[in-house]
Motif scaffolding. Structure first.
Motif, mmCIF file in Angstrom:
data_model
loop_
_atom_site.group_PDB
_atom_site.id
_atom_site.type_symbol
_atom_site.label_atom_id
_atom_site.label_comp_id
_atom_site.label_asym_id
_atom_site.label_seq_id
_atom_site.Cartn_x
_atom_site.Cartn_y
_atom_site.Cartn_z
ATOM 1 N N GLN A 159 0.849 -1.182 0.000
ATOM 2 C CA GLN A 159 0.000 0.000 0.000
ATOM 3 C C GLN A 159 0.890 1.239 0.000
ATOM 4 O O GLN A 159 1.880 1.313 0.721
ATOM 5 C CB GLN A 159 -0.902 0.014 1.238
ATOM 6 C CG GLN A 159 -1.849 -1.180 1.278
ATOM 7 C CD GLN A 159 -2.765 -1.120 2.470
ATOM 8 O OE1 GLN A 159 -3.239 -0.049 2.824
ATOM 9 N NE2 GLN A 159 -3.011 -2.243 3.095
ATOM 10 N N THR B 214 -7.055 -1.631 6.505
ATOM 11 C CA THR B 214 -8.178 -2.144 5.724
ATOM 12 C C THR B 214 -8.668 -3.420 6.395
ATOM 13 O O THR B 214 -7.864 -4.285 6.737
ATOM 14 C CB THR B 214 -7.754 -2.457 4.281
ATOM 15 O OG1 THR B 214 -7.171 -1.296 3.684
ATOM 16 C CG2 THR B 214 -8.946 -2.912 3.446
ATOM 17 N N ARG B 215 -9.974 -3.529 6.605
ATOM 18 C CA ARG B 215 -10.533 -4.715 7.292
ATOM 19 C C ARG B 215 -11.382 -5.525 6.321
ATOM 20 O O ARG B 215 -12.237 -4.983 5.615
ATOM 21 C CB ARG B 215 -11.358 -4.301 8.498
ATOM 22 C CG ARG B 215 -12.146 -5.437 9.153
ATOM 23 C CD ARG B 215 -12.622 -5.070 10.543
ATOM 24 N NE ARG B 215 -11.484 -5.036 11.464
ATOM 25 C CZ ARG B 215 -11.582 -4.708 12.754
ATOM 26 N NH1 ARG B 215 -12.758 -4.364 13.264
ATOM 27 N NH2 ARG B 215 -10.506 -4.710 13.526
ATOM 28 N N VAL C 291 -8.508 -4.917 -3.945
ATOM 29 C CA VAL C 291 -8.905 -4.380 -2.636
ATOM 30 C C VAL C 291 -7.965 -3.263 -2.201
ATOM 31 O O VAL C 291 -8.403 -2.182 -1.796
ATOM 32 C CB VAL C 291 -8.928 -5.508 -1.577
ATOM 33 C CG1 VAL C 291 -8.998 -4.922 -0.163
ATOM 34 C CG2 VAL C 291 -10.113 -6.437 -1.810
ATOM 35 N N LEU C 292 -6.649 -3.508 -2.299
ATOM 36 C CA LEU C 292 -5.690 -2.532 -1.798
ATOM 37 C C LEU C 292 -5.562 -1.306 -2.690
ATOM 38 O O LEU C 292 -5.209 -0.226 -2.216
ATOM 39 C CB LEU C 292 -4.319 -3.196 -1.629
ATOM 40 C CG LEU C 292 -4.252 -4.324 -0.590
ATOM 41 C CD1 LEU C 292 -2.839 -4.874 -0.489
ATOM 42 C CD2 LEU C 292 -4.730 -3.838 0.771
ATOM 43 N N TYR D 85 -9.942 0.057 -2.597
ATOM 44 C CA TYR D 85 -10.755 0.151 -1.374
ATOM 45 C C TYR D 85 -9.911 0.206 -0.105
ATOM 46 O O TYR D 85 -10.402 -0.122 0.982
ATOM 47 C CB TYR D 85 -11.720 -1.039 -1.295
ATOM 48 C CG TYR D 85 -12.506 -1.270 -2.559
ATOM 49 C CD1 TYR D 85 -13.407 -0.318 -3.034
ATOM 50 C CD2 TYR D 85 -12.350 -2.439 -3.301
ATOM 51 C CE1 TYR D 85 -14.126 -0.517 -4.197
ATOM 52 C CE2 TYR D 85 -13.068 -2.657 -4.463
ATOM 53 C CZ TYR D 85 -13.946 -1.696 -4.911
ATOM 54 O OH TYR D 85 -14.663 -1.902 -6.069
ATOM 55 N N ALA D 86 -8.662 0.617 -0.210
ATOM 56 C CA ALA D 86 -7.804 0.726 0.970
ATOM 57 C C ALA D 86 -8.440 1.657 1.993
ATOM 58 O O ALA D 86 -8.993 2.706 1.643
ATOM 59 C CB ALA D 86 -6.424 1.236 0.573
ATOM 60 N N GLY D 87 -8.393 1.266 3.250
ATOM 61 C CA GLY D 87 -8.958 2.070 4.315
ATOM 62 C C GLY D 87 -10.413 1.763 4.604
ATOM 63 O O GLY D 87 -10.989 2.324 5.541
ATOM 64 N N LYS D 88 -11.019 0.857 3.847
ATOM 65 C CA LYS D 88 -12.432 0.520 4.020
ATOM 66 C C LYS D 88 -12.589 -0.746 4.866
ATOM 67 O O LYS D 88 -11.656 -1.533 5.045
ATOM 68 C CB LYS D 88 -13.101 0.292 2.662
ATOM 69 C CG LYS D 88 -13.028 1.473 1.716
ATOM 70 C CD LYS D 88 -13.867 2.637 2.217
ATOM 71 C CE LYS D 88 -13.892 3.759 1.192
ATOM 72 N NZ LYS D 88 -14.698 4.928 1.655
ATOM 73 N N LYS D 89 -13.812 -0.935 5.357
ATOM 74 C CA LYS D 89 -14.204 -2.186 5.999
ATOM 75 C C LYS D 89 -15.114 -2.910 5.011
ATOM 76 O O LYS D 89 -16.173 -2.388 4.657
ATOM 77 C CB LYS D 89 -14.912 -1.921 7.316
ATOM 78 C CG LYS D 89 -14.009 -1.251 8.359
ATOM 79 C CD LYS D 89 -14.756 -0.965 9.648
ATOM 80 C CE LYS D 89 -13.833 -0.307 10.675
ATOM 81 N NZ LYS D 89 -14.546 0.009 11.939
ATOM 82 N N ASP E 4 -7.366 -8.025 9.382
ATOM 83 C CA ASP E 4 -6.987 -6.635 9.128
ATOM 84 C C ASP E 4 -5.703 -6.590 8.309
ATOM 85 O O ASP E 4 -4.727 -7.280 8.622
ATOM 86 C CB ASP E 4 -6.769 -5.888 10.447
ATOM 87 C CG ASP E 4 -8.051 -5.700 11.224
ATOM 88 O OD1 ASP E 4 -9.135 -5.724 10.600
ATOM 89 O OD2 ASP E 4 -7.979 -5.550 12.465
ATOM 90 N N ASN F 263 -2.699 -4.141 7.101
ATOM 91 C CA ASN F 263 -2.082 -2.885 7.528
ATOM 92 C C ASN F 263 -0.679 -2.824 6.930
ATOM 93 O O ASN F 263 0.265 -3.382 7.483
ATOM 94 C CB ASN F 263 -2.034 -2.824 9.051
ATOM 95 C CG ASN F 263 -1.702 -1.430 9.548
ATOM 96 O OD1 ASN F 263 -1.898 -0.443 8.845
ATOM 97 N ND2 ASN F 263 -1.211 -1.342 10.766
#
Length: 230
Positions: free
Chosen positions: A4, A11-12, A154-155, A158-162, A201, A203
């Protein structure tokens, strides 16, 4: 797994296996076939939806295109009304000629694979043997590629999203293994029950497994079942 940018971003992923199908109940290998939820599976989908919205807030939902996964995702989405993002990389592993069989009802070709698989299980730790490819099915390299493509999406997007991720038992086992730093080519020590919730998670370059195979939102315990050969 792609790094990232601009430092570590939390990101979860909520990893959710679809509800039960008749083939799950009969312990038949369904793989990439599109088998629908049964009555119990629809109840499980509602139960996991209620638990997600009571305890685990999320920003978006991504689902396998298979009906059993989409119906589970739709039940979860009924409480939030997001647009479900369908991602074909989340489809179940293609088990090839093992599909539509139980482990107790295999022909000669399947028995040959089981012998290879049992040899792998018995020697992986001590000799470093690798998992055999599924007969006429998806190769280990293809599974690894799908996992890599999905995680990079995803990374990057949508990084930082749940994120609620609705998929299938064997694929989720493989993806969790990779996220935890392991290899699909080795023994996989994870299991996902129908309609279970697991949380990991991401990170930066590190992953933390928070919850594995949570099922206490279901009306009754499902008990232990015989693991599949993936």
């Amino acid at each position: 797994m792609q790094e990232q940018s601009k430092g570590a971003i939390f990101t979860r992923l909520y990893l959710i296996r679809h509800g039960q199908t008749e083939w799950n109940k009969e312990k038949k290998i369904q793989g990439s076939l599109d088998i629908p939820l049964n009555k119990r599976g629809l109840q499980q989908a509602k139960a996991v939806a209620q638990r997600m919205h009571a305890q685990y807030p999320f920003d978006l939902i991504i689902s396998s295109p298979a009906e059993r996964a989409l119906k589970t995702a739709e039940a979860i989405n009924a409480h939030s009304n997001f647009k479900i993002i369908v991602n074909p990389n989340l489809i179940e592993v293609d088990f090839g000629s093992l599909t539509n069989h139980t482990l107790d009802n295999l022909g000669p070709e399947q028995e040959e694979y089981i012998q290879k698989f049992n040899h792998f299980i018995n020697t992986n730790f001590c000799s470093g043997t690798t998992r055999p490819d599924l007969p006429q099915g998806e190769t280990i390299a293809q599974i690894e590629k799908r996992i890599d493509v999905f995680i990079n999406i995803v990374l990057s997007r949508y990084a930082g999203k749940k994120i609620a991720v609705v998929s299938h038992g064997s694929f989720l086992k493989c993806m969790l293994t990779v996220l935890c730093g392991g290899s699909v080519r080795d023994y996989i020590p994870y299991w996902f029950e129908n309609a279970s919730i697991s949380i990991i998670d991401l990170n930066g370059n590190f992953s933390v497994l928070r919850v594995l195979n949570k099922t206490n939102h279901l009306e009754q315990e499902l008990g232990f079942v015989t693991p599949k050969i993936m």
